[in-house]
Design an enzyme around this catalytic site. Structure first.
Site, PDB file in Angstrom:
ATOM      1  N   LYS A  40       0.805  -1.223   0.000  1.00 54.14           N
ATOM      2  CA  LYS A  40       0.000   0.000   0.000  1.00 54.14           C
ATOM      3  C   LYS A  40       0.847   1.288   0.000  1.00 54.14           C
ATOM      4  O   LYS A  40       0.458   2.286  -0.574  1.00 54.14           O
ATOM      5  CB  LYS A  40      -0.924   0.035   1.226  1.00 54.14           C
ATOM      6  CG  LYS A  40      -1.944  -1.085   1.313  1.00 54.14           C
ATOM      7  CD  LYS A  40      -3.061  -0.871   0.342  1.00 54.14           C
ATOM      8  CE  LYS A  40      -4.299  -1.737   0.548  1.00 54.14           C
ATOM      9  NZ  LYS A  40      -4.130  -3.133   0.901  1.00 54.14           N
ATOM     10  N   GLU A  85     -10.196   5.804   2.571  1.00 59.10           N
ATOM     11  CA  GLU A  85     -11.032   4.703   3.044  1.00 59.10           C
ATOM     12  C   GLU A  85     -10.090   3.561   3.383  1.00 59.10           C
ATOM     13  O   GLU A  85      -8.981   3.501   2.880  1.00 59.10           O
ATOM     14  CB  GLU A  85     -12.005   4.259   1.954  1.00 59.10           C
ATOM     15  CG  GLU A  85     -11.423   3.242   0.957  1.00 59.10           C
ATOM     16  CD  GLU A  85     -10.284   3.771   0.093  1.00 59.10           C
ATOM     17  OE1 GLU A  85     -10.143   4.995  -0.015  1.00 59.10           O
ATOM     18  OE2 GLU A  85      -9.518   2.951  -0.477  1.00 59.10           O
ATOM     19  N   SER A 110       1.822  -9.777  -1.034  1.00 63.07           N
ATOM     20  CA  SER A 110       1.430  -8.364  -0.914  1.00 63.07           C
ATOM     21  C   SER A 110       1.630  -7.777   0.471  1.00 63.07           C
ATOM     22  O   SER A 110       1.812  -6.567   0.612  1.00 63.07           O
ATOM     23  CB  SER A 110      -0.020  -8.189  -1.369  1.00 63.07           C
ATOM     24  OG  SER A 110      -0.872  -9.073  -0.656  1.00 63.07           O
TER      25      SER A 110
HETATM   26  C1  LIG Z   1      -5.166  -4.132   0.777  1.00 59.35           C
HETATM   27  C2  LIG Z   1      -4.485  -5.382   0.591  1.00 59.35           C
HETATM   28  C3  LIG Z   1      -4.803  -6.254  -0.479  1.00 59.35           C
HETATM   29  C4  LIG Z   1      -5.958  -6.038  -1.403  1.00 59.35           C
HETATM   30  O1  LIG Z   1      -5.911  -4.863  -2.153  1.00 59.35           O
HETATM   31  P1  LIG Z   1      -5.484  -4.837  -3.665  1.00 59.35           P
HETATM   32  O2  LIG Z   1      -5.828  -3.465  -4.114  1.00 59.35           O
HETATM   33  O3  LIG Z   1      -6.289  -5.888  -4.379  1.00 59.35           O
HETATM   34  O4  LIG Z   1      -4.048  -5.119  -3.725  1.00 59.35           O
HETATM   35  C5  LIG Z   1      -4.028  -7.383  -0.647  1.00 59.35           C
HETATM   36  N1  LIG Z   1      -3.031  -7.676   0.194  1.00 59.35           N
HETATM   37  C6  LIG Z   1      -2.716  -6.888   1.235  1.00 59.35           C
HETATM   38  C7  LIG Z   1      -1.596  -7.281   2.134  1.00 59.35           C
HETATM   39  C8  LIG Z   1      -3.425  -5.720   1.469  1.00 59.35           C
HETATM   40  O5  LIG Z   1      -3.087  -4.947   2.502  1.00 59.35           O
END
Ligand SMILES: *Cc1c(COP(=O)(O)O)cnc(C)c1O
Length: 393
Positions: free
Chosen positions: A90, A112, A377
């Site tokens: 993020k 948000e 992620s």
């Molecule tokens: C917010 C988040 C997601 C989902 O959001 P995307 O916009 O689809 O990437 C996925 N993995 C993590 C660790 C997140 O914090």
């Protein structure tokens, strides 16, 4: 396949666009123009590159997961966005957007958040730049992501509980948009994924595409070629878009993994791209989970970050163009994958990322002998309560 999208009107094929109240049109036009100028400014680009390296910790490693590879028979590399400052991808977007906000002279920031990761990443960059920060968060998410709420407060942000609708991410987006309609003169809305009205899907993708660019560079150094397949989880779609976009012009197979919800409850429906249909939602045309009357239906996932009934328009385009294969992984398989990765590699992944790992674990034989990349992620510290069964969903 065209890397030139979106077009002038903000469309990726038939998806995207701008479906917002009259009052927001001007501010979205201003945002689009400012972003163009921002991208042309060497000065801000240098400053952003410095922050990404020295503040956020880029480049993140591309790690060969040896024991996981031995167990699965698939050679697996993990792109370690979990090691980025604040614990998820993020921050790539919020660092970019806070600099854009400063570039536009906006003094107040709203955002948000679902799982709280985007709220934390926004509160973090607001602290860094000394800007006021208000974060809208569904009351259900506040209950299941208590640690992130505490982090945001410590960082100086105001967290506003949203009690309308299903009290999750989509309702938080509605409240943020409502605030922005009234406040857009002095306020920038740092939208957290590749969703919403044009130019947000483009802006967020541009700030996230560093994930895929680094991966291509790192993979070529290690393997001398491109991967056989790339996997990423899809909520709104930003980590996946950031990973996929630089690969879009190659022929590397790309897999977007959506949340399948509880295996015993087929009504959970987070699989926007495999179960949904095109419609208009929160400012853009994309696939969404809706009933026959166009009413958006409630969704459920064990991971708050994937609990969203729509998806970024570029993913809808990639789906219809058959460029990306969209699949799903259910709650139970994601939790099991989280445990496996933790035990085998000493890496506790976010439940969102665990869906991408889980899909591969469920389909090992299909990818046997291949060398693949999974975008990890985020890290799982925020999910401990859910993983340990202490937080009721
Ligand atoms: C917010 C988040 C997601 C989902 O959001 P995307 O916009 O689809 O990437 C996925 N993995 C993590 C660790 C997140 O914090």
């Amino acid at each position: 396949m065209s890397n030139m999208l979106p077009d002038m009107r903000g469309y990726f094929g038939e998806f995207g666009g701008r479906f917002v109240p009259e009052t927001l049109i001007n501010v979205l036009n201003e945002l689009e123009k400012s972003f163009d100028n921002f991208q042309k400014s060497d000065e801000v680009k240098t400053e952003l590159a410095d922050l990404l390296e020295n503040y956020a910790g880029r480049p993140t490693p591309l790690y060969f997961a040896k024991r996981l590879s031995e167990k699965t028979g698939v050679r697996i590399y993990l792109k370690r966005e979990d090691l980025l400052h604040t614990g998820a991808h993020k921050l790539n977007n919020t660092l970019g957007q806070i600099m854009l906000a400063r570039f536009m002279n906006k003094k107040r920031i709203i955002a948000e958040t679902g799982a709280g990761q985007h709220g934390v990443a926004t509160a973090t960059v607001c602290a860094l730049m000394g800007l006021e920060c208000v974060v809208y968060m569904g009351a259900v998410d506040i209950a299941r992501q208590a640690t992130n709420v505490k982090r945001m407060k410590l960082l100086g942000a105001t967290v506003v509980p949203v009690t309308s609708g299903s009290q999750t991410l989509k309702d938080a987006v509605n409240e943020a948009l409502r605030d922005w309609v009234k406040s857009c003169q002095n306020t920038h809305y740092i939208l957290g994924s590749v969703t919403g009205p044009h130019p947000f899907p483009k802006i967020v993708r541009e700030f996230q595409k560093i994930i895929g660019e680094e991966t291509i560079r790192q993979f070529k150094l290690k393997e001398g070629r491109l991967p056989d397949a790339v996997f990423a989880c899809v909520g709104g779609g930003s980590n996946a878009a950031g990973m996929f976009y630089p690969f879009a012009e190659t022929d590397v197979p790309l897999y977007g993994v959506e949340a399948g919800g509880r295996s015993h409850n087929p009504g959970d429906h987070c699989e926007t791209l495999t179960q949904g249909s095109p419609g208009i939602f929160q400012g853009a045309r994309s696939y969404l989970i809706q009933d026959g009357y166009g009413q958006v239906l409630p969704v459920h996932s064990v991971s708050a970050g994937l609990d969203y009934p729509s998806v970024g328009p570029e993913h809808s385009f990639w789906k219809d163009a058959n460029r990306v294969t969209y699949v799903s992984c259910n709650d139970e398989d994601a939790l099991a994958a989280c445990d496996t990765l933790t035990k085998l590699e000493g890496i506790l992944p976010a439940l969102e990322s665990s869906h991408a790992v889980g899909y591969l674990l469920q389909n090992m034989s299909t990818f046997k002998g291949k060398t693949v990349v999974i975008n990890l992620s985020g890290r799982g510290d925020k999910d401990l309560g859910i993983i340990l069964g202490e937080v009721k969903l």
